[in-house]
Design a protein around this motif. Structure first.
Motif, PDB file in Angstrom:
ATOM      1  N   ASP A 106      -6.007   7.752 -15.312  1.00 28.02           N
ATOM      2  CA  ASP A 106      -6.139   6.301 -15.417  1.00 28.02           C
ATOM      3  C   ASP A 106      -5.223   5.599 -14.412  1.00 28.02           C
ATOM      4  O   ASP A 106      -5.622   4.634 -13.746  1.00 28.02           O
ATOM      5  CB  ASP A 106      -5.799   5.876 -16.848  1.00 28.02           C
ATOM      6  N   ALA A 107      -3.982   6.083 -14.282  1.00 31.41           N
ATOM      7  CA  ALA A 107      -3.037   5.494 -13.331  1.00 31.41           C
ATOM      8  C   ALA A 107      -3.548   5.617 -11.905  1.00 31.41           C
ATOM      9  O   ALA A 107      -3.484   4.663 -11.118  1.00 31.41           O
ATOM     10  CB  ALA A 107      -1.670   6.165 -13.468  1.00 31.41           C
ATOM     11  N   MET A 108      -4.071   6.772 -11.551  1.00 34.09           N
ATOM     12  CA  MET A 108      -4.575   6.978 -10.196  1.00 34.09           C
ATOM     13  C   MET A 108      -5.762   6.065  -9.915  1.00 34.09           C
ATOM     14  O   MET A 108      -5.895   5.510  -8.815  1.00 34.09           O
ATOM     15  CB  MET A 108      -4.944   8.446 -10.003  1.00 34.09           C
ATOM     16  N   HIS A 109      -6.602   5.885 -10.917  1.00 32.55           N
ATOM     17  CA  HIS A 109      -7.770   5.012 -10.744  1.00 32.55           C
ATOM     18  C   HIS A 109      -7.328   3.565 -10.531  1.00 32.55           C
ATOM     19  O   HIS A 109      -7.844   2.867  -9.639  1.00 32.55           O
ATOM     20  CB  HIS A 109      -8.671   5.120 -11.971  1.00 32.55           C
ATOM     21  N   MET A 110      -6.350   3.103 -11.321  1.00 30.66           N
ATOM     22  CA  MET A 110      -5.858   1.728 -11.159  1.00 30.66           C
ATOM     23  C   MET A 110      -5.255   1.517  -9.780  1.00 30.66           C
ATOM     24  O   MET A 110      -5.525   0.513  -9.109  1.00 30.66           O
ATOM     25  CB  MET A 110      -4.802   1.424 -12.225  1.00 30.66           C
ATOM     26  N   LEU A 111      -4.418   2.451  -9.355  1.00 33.67           N
ATOM     27  CA  LEU A 111      -3.751   2.301  -8.058  1.00 33.67           C
ATOM     28  C   LEU A 111      -4.756   2.341  -6.908  1.00 33.67           C
ATOM     29  O   LEU A 111      -4.590   1.639  -5.903  1.00 33.67           O
ATOM     30  CB  LEU A 111      -2.695   3.381  -7.894  1.00 33.67           C
ATOM     31  N   ALA A 112      -5.797   3.141  -7.042  1.00 32.34           N
ATOM     32  CA  ALA A 112      -6.836   3.179  -6.016  1.00 32.34           C
ATOM     33  C   ALA A 112      -7.548   1.824  -5.937  1.00 32.34           C
ATOM     34  O   ALA A 112      -7.903   1.361  -4.845  1.00 32.34           O
ATOM     35  CB  ALA A 112      -7.825   4.296  -6.316  1.00 32.34           C
ATOM     36  N   ARG A 113      -7.745   1.181  -7.084  1.00 34.51           N
ATOM     37  CA  ARG A 113      -8.391  -0.137  -7.086  1.00 34.51           C
ATOM     38  C   ARG A 113      -7.480  -1.202  -6.466  1.00 34.51           C
ATOM     39  O   ARG A 113      -7.954  -2.123  -5.797  1.00 34.51           O
ATOM     40  CB  ARG A 113      -8.751  -0.543  -8.520  1.00 34.51           C
ATOM     41  N   LEU A 114      -6.168  -1.066  -6.689  1.00 34.12           N
ATOM     42  CA  LEU A 114      -5.224  -2.051  -6.157  1.00 34.12           C
ATOM     43  C   LEU A 114      -4.937  -1.849  -4.674  1.00 34.12           C
ATOM     44  O   LEU A 114      -4.492  -2.780  -3.989  1.00 34.12           O
ATOM     45  CB  LEU A 114      -3.904  -1.979  -6.942  1.00 34.12           C
ATOM     46  N   ALA A 149      -4.614   8.878  -0.917  1.00 37.74           N
ATOM     47  CA  ALA A 149      -4.658   9.683  -2.136  1.00 37.74           C
ATOM     48  C   ALA A 149      -3.328  10.398  -2.347  1.00 37.74           C
ATOM     49  O   ALA A 149      -2.850  10.538  -3.488  1.00 37.74           O
ATOM     50  CB  ALA A 149      -5.803  10.686  -2.061  1.00 37.74           C
ATOM     51  N   ASP A 150      -2.694  10.830  -1.253  1.00 37.52           N
ATOM     52  CA  ASP A 150      -1.393  11.490  -1.361  1.00 37.52           C
ATOM     53  C   ASP A 150      -0.311  10.504  -1.820  1.00 37.52           C
ATOM     54  O   ASP A 150       0.562  10.863  -2.614  1.00 37.52           O
ATOM     55  CB  ASP A 150      -0.985  12.111  -0.022  1.00 37.52           C
ATOM     56  N   ASP A 151      -0.360   9.269  -1.312  1.00 41.90           N
ATOM     57  CA  ASP A 151       0.592   8.248  -1.747  1.00 41.90           C
ATOM     58  C   ASP A 151       0.504   8.055  -3.259  1.00 41.90           C
ATOM     59  O   ASP A 151       1.524   7.997  -3.964  1.00 41.90           O
ATOM     60  CB  ASP A 151       0.302   6.898  -1.075  1.00 41.90           C
ATOM     61  N   ILE A 152      -0.719   7.936  -3.732  1.00 40.96           N
ATOM     62  CA  ILE A 152      -0.939   7.691  -5.164  1.00 40.96           C
ATOM     63  C   ILE A 152      -0.491   8.889  -5.987  1.00 40.96           C
ATOM     64  O   ILE A 152       0.173   8.744  -7.027  1.00 40.96           O
ATOM     65  CB  ILE A 152      -2.420   7.350  -5.414  1.00 40.96           C
ATOM     66  N   TYR A 155       3.291   9.047  -6.143  1.00 38.97           N
ATOM     67  CA  TYR A 155       3.818   7.995  -7.006  1.00 38.97           C
ATOM     68  C   TYR A 155       3.630   8.361  -8.477  1.00 38.97           C
ATOM     69  O   TYR A 155       4.528   8.177  -9.298  1.00 38.97           O
ATOM     70  CB  TYR A 155       3.143   6.663  -6.689  1.00 38.97           C
ATOM     71  N   CYS A 156       2.474   8.902  -8.799  1.00 38.25           N
ATOM     72  CA  CYS A 156       2.242   9.330 -10.186  1.00 38.25           C
ATOM     73  C   CYS A 156       3.173  10.478 -10.566  1.00 38.25           C
ATOM     74  O   CYS A 156       3.636  10.561 -11.707  1.00 38.25           O
ATOM     75  CB  CYS A 156       0.782   9.729 -10.381  1.00 38.25           C
ATOM     76  N   ASP A 157       3.482  11.345  -9.609  1.00 39.54           N
ATOM     77  CA  ASP A 157       4.425  12.443  -9.870  1.00 39.54           C
ATOM     78  C   ASP A 157       5.807  11.916 -10.250  1.00 39.54           C
ATOM     79  O   ASP A 157       6.556  12.582 -10.969  1.00 39.54           O
ATOM     80  CB  ASP A 157       4.567  13.341  -8.638  1.00 39.54           C
TER      81      ASP A 157
END
Length: 208
Positions: A106-114, A149-152, A155-157
Motif C-alpha cells: 500500500d505504501a509503495m502504491h501511494m508513493l508511486a501515485r505521489l 522504483a528503487d527510491d520508493i 524509503y519503505c525499507d
C-alpha cells in the motif's frame, strides 16, 4: 525531541488528544506544557470516510471527532478540566484521501501515485474549551519529485512511511523528495503552529 527540564516541571496547560510524537514535538518546540490523553483509538489506521463526504470535510470532521473523544475521556477519567487539543492530517491527491498505508504494498502504491505530482495536505485543528469548539485548518500544496522504483523501495525499507498519511513524513527522509511546498511546513508535519497558536490565543493561552 526531549522536553526541556523547565517544561517538564510546569503544570500542563492543555490535553493533547493524539499519540503522534510529531505533534508532541511541535507543542514542546513552542514551549507549551501539555499532557497526552491516552484515549482509546477507533479500530483501524484511519476513520472511514462517509459516503458523499469530500476530503476537505473529512479531515475537519475527524479532528472534531478526536477532540470530542478526548473531552469525553477527560470527563470519564475525572481528570482536571483543561482545554483539549486534537488534529488530523490528510493527504489529498486529485480529490482522493490518501491515509496511512496498511502495509508495504500500500505504501509503495501511494508513493508511486505521489511521484512527480502535486497534492494537498490538509491539517485540521480542533480545540474544546469550556463547552465550546474552536477549529481551523491549514492547507498546503506539495509537489514531490519523480521517484524511481528503487527510491520508493529504499524509503519503505527505512520504515518511515508507516503510520503517516500519504506514506511519507516531511520531517524525515522524505524531506529530500519535496520539490516544492507552498503553505505550512508544520501543517504538513501534523500540527500547524500558526493556526494552533491562533486558537490558543482565542481561549486566553499565550505562548512564552
Amino acid at each position: 525531541m526531549a522536553q526541556a527540564p523547565d517544561l517538564l516541571t510546569r503544570a500542563p496547560r492543555l490535553y493533547l488528544a493524539s499519540a503522534s510524537p510529531r505533534r508532541r514535538e511541535l507543542l514542546t518546540q513552542i514551549g507549551l506544557a501539555h499532557t497526552v490523553l491516552q484515549v482509546p483509538a477507533p479500530p483501524g489506521e484511519d476513520e472511514p470516510q462517509h459516503a458523499g463526504e469530500t476530503a476537505a470535510h473529512y479531515v475537519r470532521r475527524t479532528a472534531r471527532d478526536k477532540a470530542e473523544r478526548g473531552r469525553l475521556w477527560m470527563a470519564a477519567q475525572q481528570l482536571a478540566p483543561l482545554p483539549v487539543l486534537a488534529a488530523d492530517t490528510t493527504v489529498i491527491l486529485q480529490g482522493a484521501v490518501l491515509g496511512k498505508p496498511a502495509d508495504r504494498t500500500d505504501a509503495m502504491h501511494m508513493l508511486a501515485r505521489l511521484s512527480g505530482a502535486s497534492h494537498q495536505v490538509h491539517t485540521a485543528v480542533a480545540l474544546w474549551h469550556q463547552g465550546r469548539l474552536y477549529e481551523d485548518v491549514s492547507i498546503s500544496e506539495v509537489r514531490m519529485c519523480d521517484l524511481s522504483a528503487d527510491d520508493i523501495a529504499r524509503y519503505c525499507d527505512s520504515g518511515e512511511p508507516y503510520g503517516k498519511a500519504g506514506a511519507y513524513g516531511i520531517q524525515g527522509l522524505a524531506g529530500t523528495f519535496i520539490a516544492h511546498l507552498a503553505g505550512s511546513y508544520t501543517g504538513v508535519m501534523g500540527l500547524p503552529l500558526f493556526e494552533t497558536s491562533k486558537l490558543l490565543r482565542r481561549i486566553g493561552i499565550l505562548l512564552p
